[in-house]
Write an enzyme that holds these catalytic residues in place. Structure first.
Site, mmCIF file in Angstrom:
data_model
loop_
_atom_site.group_PDB
_atom_site.id
_atom_site.type_symbol
_atom_site.label_atom_id
_atom_site.label_comp_id
_atom_site.label_asym_id
_atom_site.label_seq_id
_atom_site.Cartn_x
_atom_site.Cartn_y
_atom_site.Cartn_z
ATOM 1 N N GLU A 162 9.772 3.524 13.070
ATOM 2 C CA GLU A 162 10.459 3.939 11.863
ATOM 3 C C GLU A 162 10.386 5.460 11.810
ATOM 4 O O GLU A 162 9.754 6.087 12.640
ATOM 5 C CB GLU A 162 9.793 3.305 10.650
ATOM 6 C CG GLU A 162 9.676 1.809 10.844
ATOM 7 C CD GLU A 162 9.353 1.054 9.587
ATOM 8 O OE1 GLU A 162 8.307 1.346 8.989
ATOM 9 O OE2 GLU A 162 10.150 0.179 9.208
ATOM 10 N N CYS B 295 -2.481 1.858 6.527
ATOM 11 C CA CYS B 295 -2.436 1.357 7.902
ATOM 12 C C CYS B 295 -2.963 2.414 8.858
ATOM 13 O O CYS B 295 -3.461 2.086 9.928
ATOM 14 C CB CYS B 295 -1.020 0.963 8.269
ATOM 15 S SG CYS B 295 0.170 2.222 7.849
ATOM 16 N N GLU C 110 5.802 -3.542 11.741
ATOM 17 C CA GLU C 110 4.799 -2.484 11.614
ATOM 18 C C GLU C 110 3.549 -3.127 11.039
ATOM 19 O O GLU C 110 3.572 -3.601 9.900
ATOM 20 C CB GLU C 110 5.286 -1.389 10.659
ATOM 21 C CG GLU C 110 6.486 -0.619 11.157
ATOM 22 C CD GLU C 110 6.171 0.251 12.360
ATOM 23 O OE1 GLU C 110 4.985 0.500 12.651
ATOM 24 O OE2 GLU C 110 7.130 0.662 13.025
ATOM 25 N N ASN D 235 0.801 -1.228 0.000
ATOM 26 C CA ASN D 235 0.000 0.000 0.000
ATOM 27 C C ASN D 235 0.834 1.277 0.000
ATOM 28 O O ASN D 235 0.346 2.320 -0.402
ATOM 29 C CB ASN D 235 -1.015 -0.013 1.151
ATOM 30 C CG ASN D 235 -0.349 -0.015 2.494
ATOM 31 O OD1 ASN D 235 0.786 -0.463 2.635
ATOM 32 N ND2 ASN D 235 -1.033 0.483 3.490
#
Ligand code: NAD
Length: 499
Positions: free
Chosen positions: A466, A286, A252, A154
């Protein structure tokens, strides 16, 4: 003009290579089913070769001065800027992201590359006084080895850049398995690094599927570090395997991100923000807004306008500038999303808009799904608790701020959250009480900037971040150095104590 199909090979060392088996798979556009390209389909043997290449490159790359490693990032950033439109077009074709958003995806990688480049001149350690005289201590940051990178479709460029660029600046070498749904724009991102002077073998790519290439990368004894973005079940299995092998693993994963609307909120701002948060990238982020938690009368004053605006969003070709919502990534994804909708309808949840495949002739060739809003969603129901990963918004009523926080926190995920209010005290209470790695005030749940830490709590992550300065810790080992210049044996805890 019709663009000819791409042909994608693995990149191992300095060479573009086919799979040992010769296998390939087709990459088809989610917009109209046209062939975007053919991609080498890797297997464990291809992963073995790529890991060997990364291992061989490690000695030279890990001893290249970090500022010189950083200069590669600056050159790559410039190349990505020059190629932004071309990469965005390929991204839109292969996975259906609107071209404007695809450009944003690449911009995030450019920003990350500039940050990474300058980090090459930092990579700070600490200098600390010793408890003994004529002795000092300091810490160094050392590269770890070969990093296995596995990413979702994505954000085909931004998310890989969050892992790959810091890992490289830290002196590691990489084998990357891009998502099988979006390998082409990722390969163009990697090409910018190679063209910027990244030495052969420092970044290798093996294309293919999760249970073939991904699993082999995870289980390979020489990938000391694993960096993964994707679904929670896959992340959990990677953590289990990596844990047994004592690998360093960063995960993640999914989200179920809430927006809380207080009665005093600027409702016009809420509508704009929720439309962008819930239906941008067709809800396939997300950080997508998937729950709208309304407090008190905010609900009745907000919902009609929100529904009206959601109905008016234009579905269409992601390459068309007038399109507001592109297709879902695949037929399987569309079926999955529709399954959530059917079950919610069957449970009697009021459907306010969307919820059915579009009937327009122009949309029949692709995996389009309209913006969908369910009202009066019950706490604890599937729609309130599970990640849909599509353009489906669950509206949940709360009687008070405290109840809204309770609702927000009762899901297993904790990536992003948001509150709309004009009351600073309420906003600050929410910041402290919302269980998520990221909280926005008066802004939607999506909108990460490259120089801030990004990641989630609970089932969204395993404690790493991150973005910004955080990954430079993750991708290095700390070495502590004690430097005794006294010329005598000095025993800590003993020689500096009486008796
Ligand atoms: P997925 O877990 O199915 O796939 C992600 C990657 O893992 C792909 O490259 C896939 O090939 C690989 N993979 C699959 N099975 C594997 C296995 N057994 N071993 C090793 N690798 C394997 O996820 P998806 O459905 O493609 O992506 C959507 C998910 O990603 C959503 O849950 C979304 O929330 C999450 N996501 C999270 C973030 C974040 O930063 N938190 C960002 C983007 C997407």
């Amino acid at each position: 003009m019709k663009t000819p199909p791409l042909s994608l090979l693995h990149r191992i060392g300095a060479s573009d290579v086919a799979s040992v088996s010769g296998a390939r798979f087709e990459l088809r556009s989610p917009t109209d089913g046209s062939l975007v390209g053919e991609v080498a389909r890797g297997a464990a043997v291809d992963v073995d070769r790529a890991v060997a290449s990364a291992r061989a490159a490690f000695a030279a790359w890990s001893t290249t001065p970090a500022p010189v490693r950083g200069e590669v990032m600056f050159r790559a950033a410039a190349l990505l800027e020059a190629r932004k439109d071309a990469i965005a077009e390929v991204m839109a074709r292969e996975m259906g992201k609107r071209v404007e958003e695809a450009r944003g995806d690449i911009q995030e990688a450019i920003d990350t590359a500039f940050y990474a480049g300058s980090e090459g001149r930092r990579l700070f350690g600490h200098t600390v006084p010793s408890e003994l005289s004529e002795k000092m201590g300091f810490t160094l940051r050392r590269p770890i080895g070969v990093v296995g990178v596995i990413t979702a479709w994505n954000f085909p460029v931004a998310v890989p850049s969050w892992k790959i660029l810091p890992a490289l600046v830290c002196g590691n070498t990489i084998v990357w398995k891009p998502a099988e749904e979006a390998p082409a724009s990722g390969a163009m991102f990697a090409q910018a690094l190679w063209d910027a002077g990244l030495p052969p073998g420092a970044l290798n790519i093996v294309h293919g599927f999760g249970d073939e290439v991904g699993a082999a990368l995870v289980a390979h004894p020489d990938t000391r570090v694993l960096a993964f973005t994707g679904s929670t079940p896959v992340g959990r299995s990677i953590a289990e395997i990596g844990g047994r092998m004592l690998k360093r693993v960063s995960l993640e994963m999914g989200g179920k991100n809430p927006v809380i609307v207080m009665p005093d909120a600027d409702l016009g701002l809420v509508v704009d923000g929720v439309l962008w948060g819930a239906f941008g990238t067709a809800g396939q982020r997300c950080t997508a807004t998937s729950r709208l938690i309304t407090v008190g009368d905010a609900h009745d004053r907000l919902l009609d306008e929100l529904v009206k605006r959601a109905k008016a969003l234009r579905l269409g070709d992601p390459l068309d500038a007038a399109t507001e919502v592109g297709p879902l990534v695949s037929e399987a994804q569309r079926q999955r999303v529709h399954g959530f909708v059917e079950r919610a309808v069957a449970a009697g949840t009021p459907l306010r808009c969307g919820g059915a495949f579009p009937t327009e002739a122009a949309l029949q060739g692709g995996w389009f799904y309209p913006p969908t809003i369910f009202d009066e969603v019950k706490r604890g129901s599937e729609l309130a608790m599970s990640e849909v990963f599509g353009p489906v918004l669950a509206v949940i009523r709360a009687a008070s701020f405290d109840e809204a926080i309770e609702v927000a926190n009762e899901v297993p995920f904790g990536l992003s959250s948001s509150i709309y209010t004009r009351d600073v005290n309420v906003a600050m209470r929410a910041v402290h009480r919302l269980e998520s790695g990221i909280t926005y005030v008066n802004a939607p749940t999506s909108g990460a900037e490259a120089h801030f830490p990004f990641g989630g709590v609970k089932d969204t992550g395993n404690g790493h971040r991150e973005g910004g300065w955080a990954p430079y810790e993750f991708f290095t080992e700390t070495k502590t150095v004690y430097f005794d210049y006294s010329g005598t044996l000095q025993r800590a805890q003993i020689d500096n104590r009486e008796g």
